[in-house]
Write a protein that holds these residues in place. Structure first.
Motif, short mmCIF file in Angstrom:
data_model
loop_
_atom_site.label_atom_id
_atom_site.label_comp_id
_atom_site.label_asym_id
_atom_site.label_seq_id
_atom_site.Cartn_x
_atom_site.Cartn_y
_atom_site.Cartn_z
N TYR A 1 30.71 33.66 48.47
CA TYR A 1 30.12 32.33 48.49
C TYR A 1 30.10 31.89 49.95
O TYR A 1 31.15 31.79 50.59
CB TYR A 1 30.90 31.33 47.64
N LYS A 2 28.92 31.70 50.46
CA LYS A 2 28.71 31.36 51.87
C LYS A 2 29.46 32.36 52.74
O LYS A 2 29.17 33.54 52.69
CB LYS A 2 29.06 29.91 52.15
N ALA A 3 30.46 31.92 53.51
CA ALA A 3 31.13 32.82 54.45
C ALA A 3 32.31 33.57 53.85
O ALA A 3 32.83 34.49 54.46
CB ALA A 3 31.60 32.03 55.68
N HIS A 4 32.77 33.17 52.66
CA HIS A 4 33.99 33.76 52.09
C HIS A 4 33.70 34.83 51.04
O HIS A 4 32.87 34.64 50.17
CB HIS A 4 34.87 32.67 51.46
N CYS A 5 34.45 35.92 51.14
CA CYS A 5 34.42 37.00 50.14
C CYS A 5 35.67 36.85 49.28
O CYS A 5 36.76 36.58 49.79
CB CYS A 5 34.45 38.36 50.83
N PHE A 6 35.53 37.05 47.98
CA PHE A 6 36.63 36.88 47.03
C PHE A 6 36.99 38.22 46.42
O PHE A 6 36.11 39.04 46.13
CB PHE A 6 36.25 35.87 45.95
N TYR A 7 38.30 38.40 46.17
CA TYR A 7 38.82 39.69 45.70
C TYR A 7 39.76 39.47 44.52
O TYR A 7 40.57 38.54 44.53
CB TYR A 7 39.52 40.44 46.84
N VAL A 8 39.62 40.35 43.54
CA VAL A 8 40.37 40.22 42.29
C VAL A 8 41.27 41.43 42.06
O VAL A 8 40.92 42.55 42.42
CB VAL A 8 39.42 40.05 41.09
N PRO A 9 42.40 41.19 41.41
CA PRO A 9 43.24 42.31 40.99
C PRO A 9 42.68 42.91 39.71
O PRO A 9 41.81 42.31 39.06
CB PRO A 9 44.59 41.65 40.72
N SER A 10 43.19 44.05 39.33
CA SER A 10 42.79 44.59 38.03
C SER A 10 43.47 43.80 36.92
O SER A 10 44.53 43.18 37.13
CB SER A 10 43.19 46.08 37.92
N ARG A 11 42.87 43.82 35.75
CA ARG A 11 43.45 43.14 34.59
C ARG A 11 44.82 43.74 34.25
O ARG A 11 45.73 43.04 33.84
CB ARG A 11 42.50 43.26 33.40
N GLU A 12 44.96 45.04 34.48
CA GLU A 12 46.23 45.70 34.19
C GLU A 12 47.33 45.24 35.16
O GLU A 12 48.48 45.06 34.76
CB GLU A 12 46.08 47.23 34.28
N ASP A 13 46.99 45.06 36.42
CA ASP A 13 47.98 44.63 37.41
C ASP A 13 48.37 43.17 37.26
O ASP A 13 49.52 42.80 37.50
CB ASP A 13 47.46 44.85 38.84
N CYS A 14 47.41 42.32 36.89
CA CYS A 14 47.65 40.86 36.85
C CYS A 14 46.99 40.22 35.63
O CYS A 14 46.02 39.45 35.77
CB CYS A 14 47.13 40.22 38.13
#
Length: 140
Positions: free
Chosen positions: A123-136
């Motif tokens: 979104y605009k200048a920021h990149c977002f990162y997610v954990p796996s469903r198994e990890d979190c």
């Protein structure tokens, strides 16, 4: 109904954080930073084990937010950001930060992974990162 425990000081702290981290991204960008913060409190996984309160999350070290090292973070919370903070505390989630635990501002394109976490979008200048469903699982 709140998805995390938060008093008025917590709302103000999150409001100051989202402004300091993403004011230039507008309301949507600030909501997404709020999502990441709330997710970190909910997660209890990976880098965020035992992060149970707003203070734990905001001042986490290492792994916390750069904004807390700058004077702008310490200015009074404003009503606009308080309203946004309350929305995220009450569970409002915004893509691509819906399940994200991390974000950052690269100089170019978003890498597909960052510290082994999958990119969920930009979104605009920021990149977002997610954990796996198994990890979190608690952020899903």
């Amino acid at each position: 109904m709140a998805v995390i425990k938060a008093n008025s000081n917590d709302v103000d702290m999150l409001a100051r954080l989202i402004r300091a981290e993403a004011e230039g991204e507008g309301e949507l960008g600030m909501l997404m930073v709020g999502n990441v913060g709330v997710n970190r409190i909910l997660a209890n996984c990976l880098d965020f084990k035992n992060i149970r309160t707003m203070r734990d999350m905001v001042y986490q070290s290492p792994g916390g937010y750069e904004a807390v090292q700058k004077p702008y973070f310490y200015q009074r919370a404003r009503d606009r950001e308080r309203r946004l903070a309350k929305r995220t505390i009450n569970g409002e989630r915004t893509r691509p930060a819906t399940n994200a635990l991390w974000f950052y501002r690269p100089t170019g394109n978003c890498p597909p992974t960052w510290w082994n976490q999958a990119n969920s979008g930009r979104y605009k200048a920021h990149c977002f990162y997610v954990p796996s469903r198994e990890d979190c699982p608690r952020v899903y």
